[in-house]
Scaffold this motif. Structure first.
Motif, PDB file in Angstrom:
ATOM      1  N   VAL A   1      34.186  57.726  26.561  1.00 22.98           N
ATOM      2  CA  VAL A   1      33.892  56.819  25.438  1.00 22.98           C
ATOM      3  C   VAL A   1      33.065  55.641  25.935  1.00 22.98           C
ATOM      4  O   VAL A   1      32.058  55.261  25.323  1.00 22.98           O
ATOM      5  CB  VAL A   1      35.193  56.331  24.762  1.00 22.98           C
ATOM      6  CG1 VAL A   1      34.925  55.148  23.830  1.00 22.98           C
ATOM      7  CG2 VAL A   1      35.862  57.470  23.998  1.00 22.98           C
ATOM      8  N   GLN A   2      33.466  55.072  27.067  1.00 15.30           N
ATOM      9  CA  GLN A   2      32.721  53.933  27.612  1.00 15.30           C
ATOM     10  C   GLN A   2      31.298  54.331  28.007  1.00 15.30           C
ATOM     11  O   GLN A   2      30.345  53.589  27.773  1.00 15.30           O
ATOM     12  CB  GLN A   2      33.464  53.313  28.795  1.00 15.30           C
ATOM     13  CG  GLN A   2      34.721  52.558  28.401  1.00 15.30           C
ATOM     14  CD  GLN A   2      34.407  51.407  27.455  1.00 15.30           C
ATOM     15  OE1 GLN A   2      33.482  50.633  27.664  1.00 15.30           O
ATOM     16  NE2 GLN A   2      35.202  51.298  26.392  1.00 15.30           N
ATOM     17  N   GLN A   3      31.143  55.507  28.584  1.00 13.00           N
ATOM     18  CA  GLN A   3      29.799  55.975  28.951  1.00 13.00           C
ATOM     19  C   GLN A   3      28.923  56.151  27.708  1.00 13.00           C
ATOM     20  O   GLN A   3      27.751  55.762  27.710  1.00 13.00           O
ATOM     21  CB  GLN A   3      29.890  57.301  29.727  1.00 13.00           C
ATOM     22  CG  GLN A   3      30.456  57.162  31.112  1.00 13.00           C
ATOM     23  CD  GLN A   3      30.716  58.520  31.761  1.00 13.00           C
ATOM     24  OE1 GLN A   3      30.424  59.567  31.197  1.00 13.00           O
ATOM     25  NE2 GLN A   3      31.273  58.491  32.969  1.00 13.00           N
TER      26      GLN A   3
ATOM     27  N   ARG B   1      27.904  52.762  26.501  1.00 14.25           N
ATOM     28  CA  ARG B   1      26.845  52.178  27.336  1.00 14.25           C
ATOM     29  C   ARG B   1      25.491  52.800  26.997  1.00 14.25           C
ATOM     30  O   ARG B   1      24.483  52.107  26.899  1.00 14.25           O
ATOM     31  CB  ARG B   1      27.177  52.352  28.824  1.00 14.25           C
ATOM     32  CG  ARG B   1      28.281  51.401  29.303  1.00 14.25           C
ATOM     33  CD  ARG B   1      28.432  51.402  30.817  1.00 14.25           C
ATOM     34  NE  ARG B   1      29.121  52.558  31.352  1.00 14.25           N
ATOM     35  CZ  ARG B   1      30.442  52.695  31.432  1.00 14.25           C
ATOM     36  NH1 ARG B   1      31.245  51.735  31.012  1.00 14.25           N
ATOM     37  NH2 ARG B   1      30.972  53.781  31.947  1.00 14.25           N
ATOM     38  N   ARG B   2      25.480  54.110  26.800  1.00 16.89           N
ATOM     39  CA  ARG B   2      24.230  54.778  26.429  1.00 16.89           C
ATOM     40  C   ARG B   2      23.726  54.296  25.074  1.00 16.89           C
ATOM     41  O   ARG B   2      22.522  54.076  24.896  1.00 16.89           O
ATOM     42  CB  ARG B   2      24.422  56.295  26.392  1.00 16.89           C
ATOM     43  CG  ARG B   2      24.433  56.933  27.758  1.00 16.89           C
ATOM     44  CD  ARG B   2      24.358  58.450  27.615  1.00 16.89           C
ATOM     45  NE  ARG B   2      25.507  59.009  28.290  1.00 16.89           N
ATOM     46  CZ  ARG B   2      26.058  60.187  28.044  1.00 16.89           C
ATOM     47  NH1 ARG B   2      25.589  60.956  27.103  1.00 16.89           N
ATOM     48  NH2 ARG B   2      27.086  60.609  28.736  1.00 16.89           N
ATOM     49  N   ALA B   3      24.632  54.160  24.122  1.00 19.07           N
ATOM     50  CA  ALA B   3      24.244  53.697  22.780  1.00 19.07           C
ATOM     51  C   ALA B   3      23.691  52.274  22.844  1.00 19.07           C
ATOM     52  O   ALA B   3      22.701  51.956  22.182  1.00 19.07           O
ATOM     53  CB  ALA B   3      25.435  53.770  21.831  1.00 19.07           C
ATOM     54  N   ARG B   4      24.323  51.428  23.628  1.00 22.13           N
ATOM     55  CA  ARG B   4      23.834  50.052  23.751  1.00 22.13           C
ATOM     56  C   ARG B   4      22.463  50.037  24.419  1.00 22.13           C
ATOM     57  O   ARG B   4      21.564  49.322  23.980  1.00 22.13           O
ATOM     58  CB  ARG B   4      24.825  49.176  24.513  1.00 22.13           C
ATOM     59  CG  ARG B   4      24.357  47.721  24.524  1.00 22.13           C
ATOM     60  CD  ARG B   4      25.391  46.762  24.965  1.00 22.13           C
ATOM     61  NE  ARG B   4      25.873  47.117  26.288  1.00 22.13           N
ATOM     62  CZ  ARG B   4      26.878  46.510  26.869  1.00 22.13           C
ATOM     63  NH1 ARG B   4      27.510  45.546  26.283  1.00 22.13           N
ATOM     64  NH2 ARG B   4      27.270  46.887  28.073  1.00 22.13           N
ATOM     65  N   ALA B   5      22.295  50.826  25.469  1.00 22.04           N
ATOM     66  CA  ALA B   5      21.007  50.873  26.165  1.00 22.04           C
ATOM     67  C   ALA B   5      19.899  51.391  25.244  1.00 22.04           C
ATOM     68  O   ALA B   5      18.742  50.979  25.366  1.00 22.04           O
ATOM     69  CB  ALA B   5      21.109  51.756  27.409  1.00 22.04           C
TER      70      ALA B   5
ATOM     71  N   GLY C   1      35.347  43.023  31.198  1.00 27.07           N
ATOM     72  CA  GLY C   1      35.617  43.563  32.529  1.00 27.07           C
ATOM     73  C   GLY C   1      35.039  44.936  32.765  1.00 27.07           C
ATOM     74  O   GLY C   1      35.708  45.798  33.325  1.00 27.07           O
ATOM     75  N   GLY C   2      33.831  45.178  32.304  1.00 25.04           N
ATOM     76  CA  GLY C   2      33.201  46.476  32.508  1.00 25.04           C
ATOM     77  C   GLY C   2      33.399  47.450  31.364  1.00 25.04           C
ATOM     78  O   GLY C   2      32.802  48.519  31.349  1.00 25.04           O
ATOM     79  N   SER C   3      34.234  47.106  30.414  1.00 24.61           N
ATOM     80  CA  SER C   3      34.447  47.951  29.238  1.00 24.61           C
ATOM     81  C   SER C   3      33.774  47.310  28.035  1.00 24.61           C
ATOM     82  O   SER C   3      33.775  46.085  27.898  1.00 24.61           O
ATOM     83  CB  SER C   3      35.939  48.104  28.937  1.00 24.61           C
ATOM     84  OG  SER C   3      36.586  48.814  29.949  1.00 24.61           O
TER      85      SER C   3
END
Length: 169
Positions: free
Chosen positions: A123-125, A128-132, A148-150
């Protein structure tokens, strides 16, 4: 008898571990829900571990179309369903999709039960892809923050939860 059960468990455990979902499968399974607000995502993941109850709740929801949101949840409190399933009564369209795509719902529940840490990292990956890609940003409906990285997604207003629908590709 106990020794036989232990032996059976030892023989079955490696086979079960081999049935784990691959990264690509998790990506495909989680893409439709990865950008949901965290609280809703948690309820969907938990409810998916009770697919029969999801079907029952979806039927109940269709039989009570006049009940929406918190009122639907309140009226169904006497049902013997997991609280996560009851909470989804507030989101009848989402509940209907989980019912209509029961194979996906069951696989999602299996993945969550078998590989919870891997599911959450996936989910976090995906976030991150969606945000990028510019597809995940705070707006009037959602708060998006790093913790904290999430990536944490919450409703902008605690009284209203929007269920985003987007092309998971």
């Amino acid at each position: 008898l106990v020794a036989a059960l232990v032996l059976l468990w030892m023989v079955a455990a490696p086979a079960h571990a081999q049935d784990s979902f691959r990264d690509e499968e998790l990506d495909q399974m989680l893409a439709p829900i990865a950008l949901y607000p965290d609280a809703l995502l948690s309820q969907v993941l938990m409810a998916s571990t009770y697919p029969l109850e999801v079907v029952e709740a979806a039927r109940w929801s269709r039989a009570h179309p006049g009940l929406q949101g918190d009122e639907a949840v309140r009226v169904a409190q006497d049902k013997d369903w997991d609280p996560s399933v009851k909470s989804l009564l507030a989101f009848p369209d989402l509940l209907a999709r989980m019912d209509e795509q029961l194979d996906w719902t069951k696989r999602l529940g299996d993945a969550f039960l078998e590989q919870e840490p891997h599911v959450m990292e996936t989910v976090q990956q995906l976030r991150r892809r969606a945000r990028a890609a510019g597809q995940l940003a705070p707006d009037e409906r959602l708060s998006v923050a790093d913790d904290g990285g999430s990536i944490v997604i919450e409703p902008a207003s605690p009284q209203v939860v929007y269920v985003p629908y987007y092309d998971p590709l």
